[in-house]
Write a protein that holds these residues in place. Sequence first.
Motif, PDB file in Angstrom:
ATOM      1  N   ARG A 169      -5.060  -8.711  -0.730  1.00  0.00           N
ATOM      2  CA  ARG A 169      -5.795  -9.539   0.219  1.00  0.00           C
ATOM      3  C   ARG A 169      -4.988  -9.925   1.454  1.00  0.00           C
TER       4      ARG A 169
ATOM      5  N   TYR B 246      -3.398  -8.101   3.439  1.00  0.00           N
ATOM      6  CA  TYR B 246      -3.719  -7.165   4.523  1.00  0.00           C
ATOM      7  C   TYR B 246      -5.030  -7.578   5.201  1.00  0.00           C
ATOM      8  N   ASP B 247      -5.996  -8.041   4.415  1.00  0.00           N
ATOM      9  CA  ASP B 247      -7.267  -8.494   4.980  1.00  0.00           C
ATOM     10  C   ASP B 247      -7.087  -9.756   5.818  1.00  0.00           C
ATOM     11  N   MET B 248      -6.014 -10.494   5.551  1.00  0.00           N
ATOM     12  CA  MET B 248      -5.738 -11.723   6.297  1.00  0.00           C
ATOM     13  C   MET B 248      -4.927 -11.460   7.562  1.00  0.00           C
TER      14      MET B 248
ATOM     15  N   LYS C 216      -4.718 -18.704   8.571  1.00  0.00           N
ATOM     16  CA  LYS C 216      -5.451 -18.057   7.478  1.00  0.00           C
ATOM     17  C   LYS C 216      -5.288 -18.752   6.123  1.00  0.00           C
TER      18      LYS C 216
ATOM     19  N   ARG D 113      -9.015  -2.132  -4.782  1.00  0.00           N
ATOM     20  CA  ARG D 113      -9.089  -2.988  -3.608  1.00  0.00           C
ATOM     21  C   ARG D 113      -7.676  -3.311  -3.134  1.00  0.00           C
ATOM     22  N   ARG D 114      -7.462  -3.170  -1.840  1.00  0.00           N
ATOM     23  CA  ARG D 114      -6.125  -3.426  -1.319  1.00  0.00           C
ATOM     24  C   ARG D 114      -5.776  -4.911  -1.436  1.00  0.00           C
TER      25      ARG D 114
ATOM     26  N   GLU E 210      -5.160   3.843   2.923  1.00  0.00           N
ATOM     27  CA  GLU E 210      -6.492   3.371   2.526  1.00  0.00           C
ATOM     28  C   GLU E 210      -7.266   4.460   1.786  1.00  0.00           C
TER      29      GLU E 210
ATOM     30  N   ASN F   8       2.776  -7.198   2.134  1.00  0.00           N
ATOM     31  CA  ASN F   8       2.265  -8.008   1.023  1.00  0.00           C
ATOM     32  C   ASN F   8       3.404  -8.747   0.331  1.00  0.00           C
TER      33      ASN F   8
ATOM     34  N   LYS G 174       0.812  -1.209   0.000  1.00  0.00           N
ATOM     35  CA  LYS G 174       0.000   0.000   0.000  1.00  0.00           C
ATOM     36  C   LYS G 174       0.848   1.263   0.000  1.00  0.00           C
TER      37      LYS G 174
END
Length: 332
Positions: free
Chosen positions: A181, A183-185, A210, A178-179, A169, A190, A12
Amino acid sequence: MKNHIIFFSGGKSSFTVAHLVKERYPNDNIVLYFTDTLWEDEDLYRFIYEASDKLQLPMLYHCVGLTPPQLMAKERFLYNSRVGNCSKKLKMEPAAKYFKKGIKPAIEKWHNKQFLKALIDPLSNGFEENTSVYFGIGWDEMHREGAIKKNWAPFDVQMPLIDEVIDNEEILKLYSIRRPRLYDMGFVHNNCKGRCVKAGQGHYKNLLMKDEKTFQEVKEQEIIISEYIRYTKQPHIKAGKSKDYLFEDVYAFLSTGIKSDKIKNILANADYLSSERRLFGNDSKGKPINKPYSYIKTMTLNELEKKPIQCDIWDIGGCGCFVDYESEVVNY
């Protein structure tokens, strides 16, 4: 017209830096530069190509053509939380060779080259003086600033996020991207599909929770590379007096996932080898290596999987790319 080279990692922060540079120097030559380890998350590639499209900036793709596990097998060295030679050989070294000496790696591709405003020619007179290089280093990583600037002298090195605190963000929202994935985990970066060899116990526990499939793959790779290194430590093999009967099987497994009978045997006996150390593992003095090599401190991924509650969840770690390019590799 100046050149602005943004070291584009797929994170990001590097995207935010690209946005800032385009806003401030719209008439200059801006290039996103990505070096591929071939071990990245699938969604990282979606992100970098989408970023290039929406920023309308050209992206230069370079790749040595090896993954970190393949490189470890070739070097007979298991990278770890103390020494991550993969970032040096697969990212820092090809980048430095190209921008400082004009030497291209095995693989070069352009994406959105139509947005390039001037040709990139590192061998042209005045290239270094007319080029700024950018890194997505924030204020929380200021300890990396000095080493990066030293490694990239005499280029003008810029790290705008050290002085400017910007919500990454919010920048992603500006472009409706969309960032990545990871980061979502719950990962903090990354890199390498959550299996960075310089990561810590907490990081790998998160990978186990995860993305168990990827955890199992990297666990088996760690076992095989560790046992292969112990095997090659035997004096007669190390001296070249006996043939290395494992390399082809190991390299094929690390490259394709195909398990020969030798690989299956090592994996089936991983616990036995770890505790008894009877099959391979004598050093140059004839003494057995007492413990398997591992990515993280104090335990192997096999041990972490069996006792995840006992790991240090705050030991996150992570790759410090472009920090120690000039430093010497510490061997076992």
